[in-house]
Design a protein around this motif. Structure first.
Motif, PDB file in Angstrom:
ATOM      1  N   UNK A  99       0.824  -1.159  -0.176  1.00 17.50           N
ATOM      2  CA  UNK A  99       0.197  -0.142   0.105  1.00 17.50           C
ATOM      3  C   UNK A  99       0.943   1.143   0.046  1.00 17.50           C
ATOM      4  N   UNK A 100       1.890   1.185   0.734  1.00 19.69           N
ATOM      5  CA  UNK A 100       2.562   2.542   0.896  1.00 19.69           C
ATOM      6  C   UNK A 100       3.426   2.640  -0.642  1.00 19.69           C
ATOM      7  N   UNK A 101       3.795   1.436  -1.204  1.00 20.38           N
ATOM      8  CA  UNK A 101       4.577   1.677  -2.370  1.00 20.38           C
ATOM      9  C   UNK A 101       3.528   2.375  -3.687  1.00 20.38           C
ATOM     10  N   UNK A 102       1.941   1.674  -3.373  1.00 21.52           N
ATOM     11  CA  UNK A 102       1.199   2.373  -4.392  1.00 21.52           C
ATOM     12  C   UNK A 102       0.912   3.889  -3.956  1.00 21.52           C
ATOM     13  N   UNK A 103       0.968   4.203  -2.870  1.00 20.06           N
ATOM     14  CA  UNK A 103       0.777   5.664  -2.721  1.00 20.06           C
ATOM     15  C   UNK A 103       2.220   6.613  -2.791  1.00 20.06           C
ATOM     16  N   UNK A 104       3.403   5.957  -2.587  1.00 14.10           N
ATOM     17  CA  UNK A 104       4.448   6.884  -3.096  1.00 14.10           C
ATOM     18  C   UNK A 104       4.650   6.687  -4.649  1.00 14.10           C
ATOM     19  N   UNK A 105       4.383   5.755  -5.234  1.00 15.87           N
ATOM     20  CA  UNK A 105       4.471   5.922  -6.774  1.00 15.87           C
ATOM     21  C   UNK A 105       3.542   6.872  -7.283  1.00 15.87           C
TER      22      UNK A 105
END
Ligand code: HEC
Length: 111
Positions: A99-105
């Motif tokens: 989820x964090x990766x989705x947000x950062x990207x």
């Protein structure tokens, strides 16, 4: 037999799209997550609320190769404030890495 082949073709198509979605920025997934987690209470897409707008963040770090890692830590552990203003960003310790990766990207894709 015909039915079986159709099933295999459908499964292959789904896999193909799943692979693509993993690589591309997933705006829909970001928006659903951000809504659920309350990010939009403090960050507008284009509007500052308590924190900077998401677009401002994307623009500020567009050429910063260390931004994705740093941002992931800030989302997970929060900040003390002082980067954008005096207010602090709360920690989201329970968010999963995916989820964090989705947000950062997504945030870093904004211009
Ligand atoms: C209570 C208000 C609040 C909420 C809720 C909030 N933020 Fe923040 N956020 C802030 C503030 C304030 C800052 C600026 C912090 C600073 O200057 O150190 C910030 C900074 C950031 C930054 C920039 C970090 C940097 O490196 O400059 C990102 C990315 C971010 N928030 C993402 C998110 C995401 C994703 C969520 C939801 C999971 C979220 N925020 C929820 C207030 C909030």
């Amino acid at each position: 037999m015909k039915v079986k082949w159709v099933g295999i073709a459908a499964a292959a198509t789904v896999l193909m799209f799943a692979g693509q979605a993993g690589a591309a920025v997933d705006a829909a997934a970001f928006k659903a997550l951000a809504k659920k987690k309350g990010c939009f209470n403090c960050h507008g897409m284009d509007k500052r609320i308590l924190g900077p707008s998401l677009r401002e963040i994307g623009r500020k770090y567009k050429d910063d190769t260390s931004a994705p890692d740093r941002m992931a830590v800030i989302i997970k552990k929060g900040s003390k404030g002082g980067v954008w203003g005096k207010d602090a960003m709360p920690a989201y310790a329970k968010l999963g890495d995916d989820d964090i990766e989705t947000m950062v990207e997504f945030v870093l894709s904004l211009r």
